[in-house]
Design a protein around this motif. Sequence first.
Motif, PDB file in Angstrom:
ATOM      1  N   GLN A  33     -14.266  -2.552   7.229  1.00  0.00           N
ATOM      2  CA  GLN A  33     -13.298  -2.070   6.242  1.00  0.00           C
ATOM      3  C   GLN A  33     -13.890  -1.992   4.837  1.00  0.00           C
ATOM      4  O   GLN A  33     -13.407  -1.223   4.015  1.00  0.00           O
ATOM      5  CB  GLN A  33     -12.050  -2.968   6.248  1.00  0.00           C
ATOM      6  N   ASP A  34     -14.925  -2.782   4.561  1.00  0.00           N
ATOM      7  CA  ASP A  34     -15.562  -2.724   3.238  1.00  0.00           C
ATOM      8  C   ASP A  34     -16.083  -1.326   2.940  1.00  0.00           C
ATOM      9  O   ASP A  34     -15.883  -0.787   1.848  1.00  0.00           O
ATOM     10  CB  ASP A  34     -16.730  -3.712   3.146  1.00  0.00           C
ATOM     11  N   ILE A  36     -15.152   1.532   4.279  1.00  0.00           N
ATOM     12  CA  ILE A  36     -14.028   2.470   4.186  1.00  0.00           C
ATOM     13  C   ILE A  36     -13.315   2.311   2.844  1.00  0.00           C
ATOM     14  O   ILE A  36     -13.030   3.304   2.168  1.00  0.00           O
ATOM     15  CB  ILE A  36     -13.068   2.276   5.382  1.00  0.00           C
ATOM     16  N   ARG A  37     -13.031   1.084   2.440  1.00  0.00           N
ATOM     17  CA  ARG A  37     -12.372   0.841   1.141  1.00  0.00           C
ATOM     18  C   ARG A  37     -13.246   1.337  -0.012  1.00  0.00           C
ATOM     19  O   ARG A  37     -12.759   1.939  -0.969  1.00  0.00           O
ATOM     20  CB  ARG A  37     -12.077  -0.650   0.961  1.00  0.00           C
ATOM     21  N   PHE A  38     -14.536   1.066   0.084  1.00  0.00           N
ATOM     22  CA  PHE A  38     -15.477   1.504  -0.944  1.00  0.00           C
ATOM     23  C   PHE A  38     -15.457   3.028  -1.060  1.00  0.00           C
ATOM     24  O   PHE A  38     -15.352   3.578  -2.161  1.00  0.00           O
ATOM     25  CB  PHE A  38     -16.879   0.991  -0.591  1.00  0.00           C
ATOM     26  N   GLN A  40     -13.054   5.087  -0.157  1.00  0.00           N
ATOM     27  CA  GLN A  40     -11.754   5.520  -0.679  1.00  0.00           C
ATOM     28  C   GLN A  40     -11.689   5.376  -2.194  1.00  0.00           C
ATOM     29  O   GLN A  40     -11.166   6.251  -2.886  1.00  0.00           O
ATOM     30  CB  GLN A  40     -10.619   4.727  -0.020  1.00  0.00           C
ATOM     31  N   GLN A  41     -12.223   4.284  -2.713  1.00  0.00           N
ATOM     32  CA  GLN A  41     -12.218   4.074  -4.164  1.00  0.00           C
ATOM     33  C   GLN A  41     -13.105   5.097  -4.868  1.00  0.00           C
ATOM     34  O   GLN A  41     -12.754   5.611  -5.931  1.00  0.00           O
ATOM     35  CB  GLN A  41     -12.670   2.653  -4.507  1.00  0.00           C
ATOM     36  N   SER A  44     -11.244   8.356  -4.908  1.00  0.00           N
ATOM     37  CA  SER A  44     -10.156   8.290  -5.886  1.00  0.00           C
ATOM     38  C   SER A  44     -10.699   8.473  -7.309  1.00  0.00           C
ATOM     39  O   SER A  44     -10.113   9.197  -8.123  1.00  0.00           O
ATOM     40  CB  SER A  44      -9.442   6.943  -5.749  1.00  0.00           C
ATOM     41  N   HIS A 115     -19.994  -8.460   1.425  1.00  0.00           N
ATOM     42  CA  HIS A 115     -18.569  -8.381   1.069  1.00  0.00           C
ATOM     43  C   HIS A 115     -18.347  -8.608  -0.431  1.00  0.00           C
ATOM     44  O   HIS A 115     -17.561  -7.905  -1.064  1.00  0.00           O
ATOM     45  CB  HIS A 115     -17.768  -9.389   1.898  1.00  0.00           C
ATOM     46  N   ILE A 122     -15.915  -2.298  -6.103  1.00  0.00           N
ATOM     47  CA  ILE A 122     -14.557  -1.746  -6.073  1.00  0.00           C
ATOM     48  C   ILE A 122     -13.812  -2.109  -7.347  1.00  0.00           C
ATOM     49  O   ILE A 122     -13.106  -1.282  -7.921  1.00  0.00           O
ATOM     50  CB  ILE A 122     -13.802  -2.212  -4.805  1.00  0.00           C
ATOM     51  N   GLU A 126     -12.325   0.647  -9.869  1.00  0.00           N
ATOM     52  CA  GLU A 126     -10.895   0.661 -10.202  1.00  0.00           C
ATOM     53  C   GLU A 126     -10.685   0.609 -11.716  1.00  0.00           C
ATOM     54  O   GLU A 126      -9.796   1.265 -12.248  1.00  0.00           O
ATOM     55  CB  GLU A 126     -10.174  -0.506  -9.531  1.00  0.00           C
TER      56      GLU A 126
END
Length: 195
Positions: A33-34, A36-38, A40-41, A44, A115, A122, A126
């Motif tokens: 998930q790291d 994928i989240r990275f 996505q950010q 964005s 992680h 991230i 953000e």
Amino acid sequence: MEFAASVIAVVQLAGKIAEICGRYINEVRYANQDIIRFQQQIKSLEEVLQSLRNLLDDPNCSDLTNTQNLAGAVFQCLSTLEDLKEKIDPESTRSRMRRRLAIGLCSAFGWPLDHHEVAEAIRSIEQYRSCFSLALQIDQMRSLMNEKLCLDRLRIAKGAAFDSYENDKEHTECLPGTRTELLREIEEHWKVNHF
């Protein structure tokens, strides 16, 4: 012009990083998930920067005080993204990977960030995205308010306002030939919906 070029460079770099993340997601056996989240950010951030770029390209938006003040943040963001790309790009991490493989810290093709590093990246992304979004919103709001203020200064022609004929009972009809296109559209709409 230098500011706009920097924004373009950051947009392009963010796109490259998102692409690299996509390769990791496809090639790493258990993409966590790291990654994928990275990704996505990064996407964005890229969207916000694309909005910033569009605003800078708009000839009607000349007073972008807050957005223009972002030059330092854009340069910092560019530097941060360059560092991140360097860390995750398989082309630039091959020698570092070989060292980590030799001491048993990673697999042959694995996500190079732990992680904690992902969480820190991230958080930075953000912060940049929030900063850019806020400046965009303030400048867009200022632009809208300026437009409204300009409209408020227009003089109103006496008797030309909608429904102004109510005070003048003699002239309650439209002059011949006026609003014919609108009347035709209404008539067509009525025919389509009632026959």
